[in-house]
Design an enzyme around this catalytic site. Structure first.
Site, mmCIF file in Angstrom:
data_model
loop_
_atom_site.group_PDB
_atom_site.id
_atom_site.type_symbol
_atom_site.label_atom_id
_atom_site.label_comp_id
_atom_site.label_asym_id
_atom_site.label_seq_id
_atom_site.Cartn_x
_atom_site.Cartn_y
_atom_site.Cartn_z
ATOM 1 N N CYS A 198 14.177 2.773 -0.226
ATOM 2 C CA CYS A 198 14.376 3.195 1.159
ATOM 3 C C CYS A 198 14.731 1.970 2.006
ATOM 4 O O CYS A 198 14.307 0.860 1.715
ATOM 5 C CB CYS A 198 13.105 3.856 1.704
ATOM 6 N N ASP A 258 13.601 1.292 4.805
ATOM 7 C CA ASP A 258 12.432 0.938 5.618
ATOM 8 C C ASP A 258 12.087 -0.547 5.496
ATOM 9 O O ASP A 258 11.938 -1.069 4.382
ATOM 10 C CB ASP A 258 11.236 1.804 5.175
ATOM 11 N N ARG A 283 9.459 -2.024 5.895
ATOM 12 C CA ARG A 283 8.131 -2.317 5.350
ATOM 13 C C ARG A 283 8.079 -2.245 3.824
ATOM 14 O O ARG A 283 7.030 -2.447 3.223
ATOM 15 C CB ARG A 283 7.106 -1.348 5.940
ATOM 16 N N HIS A 335 8.437 5.801 -0.609
ATOM 17 C CA HIS A 335 7.146 5.334 -0.074
ATOM 18 C C HIS A 335 6.494 6.417 0.767
ATOM 19 O O HIS A 335 7.161 7.183 1.445
ATOM 20 C CB HIS A 335 7.337 4.059 0.751
ATOM 21 N N CYS A 377 7.187 8.040 4.738
ATOM 22 C CA CYS A 377 8.616 7.758 4.953
ATOM 23 C C CYS A 377 9.148 8.528 6.174
ATOM 24 O O CYS A 377 9.037 9.754 6.245
ATOM 25 C CB CYS A 377 9.405 8.135 3.702
HETATM 26 CO CO CO Z 1 11.461 5.531 4.157
#
Ligand code: CO
Length: 228
Positions: free
Chosen positions: A42, A44, A46, A98, A101
């Protein structure tokens, strides 16, 4: 110092440190790459792929998009996949999603009138929800529903990989790569394996490519056709 200037100065410090530790580090890396892994994760911020598995430059070929999707009409991920499998000859492909999400959470809600393009990108996840609606709706909280759809989405992307001609051909001819679906916990930093598909996995016939004709055309592959 502006925020982006910090990135540039951190980069200088990083390169200096790497070189101090190993003077040949960049010279060696610049010659070639031979990663063993393709990572599909992803976007993301993080879930930084290399950092969470402590990987070094050169170890992983990486593709990231919103909600770690492998969409069989997306030339971006298909091109990454083809290059990784056909040229780099990766041994493992890891689809890593994750918990928590945002893309999955958005897919469980109504479509945003502002993010019309993002909506389209999330459409496949809505389908994964639709196909598993009873199981997901039975969960007590939004967090639990999102997290279950996170897991189902990862499994779905691994299946989609196995349905591509790129993977089926590599399985057929070179007995690789193994496909993995992993989920990452934002709150504990840990990865959990969910699904593994080995190259001998039987594929649903409607997604199967027929390599019989290719066998006939390639004398080196005759041992394969003689098995049938
Ligand atoms: Co995500």
């Amino acid at each position: 110092m502006k925020s982006f200037e910090k990135l540039l100065s951190e980069n200088k410090a990083w390169a200096r440190e790497k070189k101090a530790h190993d003077p040949e580090f960049f010279a060696q890396l610049a010659k070639t790459q031979k990663p063993e892994f393709l990572w599909i994760g992803c976007s993301d911020s993080r879930v930084p792929a290399e950092i969470i598995v402590n990987a070094q430059p050169g170890e992983m070929f990486i593709h990231r998009n919103i909600a770690n999707q492998m969409i069989s009409t997306d030339f971006n991920c298909l091109s990454v996949l083809q290059y990784a499998v056909t040229v780099l000859k990766v041994k493992h492909i890891i689809v890593c999603g994750h918990y928590g999400c945002g893309g999955i959470k958005a897919a469980l809600g109504r479509q945003s009138s502002q993010l019309v393009l993002t909506n389209k990108w999330l459409m496949h996840i809505k389908d994964v929800y639709r196909l598993n609606r009873a199981e997901i709706d039975a969960l007590p909280t939004e967090e639990a529903r999102v997290n279950r759809l996170v897991e189902l989405n990862i499994q779905e992307q691994v299946q989609t990989l196995a349905h591509t001609s790129i993977i089926q051909q590599a399985w057929h001819e070179e007995n690789r790569p193994t496909l993995h679906g992993w989920v990452y916990g934002l709150d504990d930093g840990l990865l959990k394996p969910l699904v593994t598909l080995y190259p001998d996995t039987e594929i649903d016939p409607i997604f199967k490519y027929d390599y019989h004709e290719a066998d006939m055309a390639l004398p080196a592959m005759k041992f394969v056709s003689s098995r049938r």
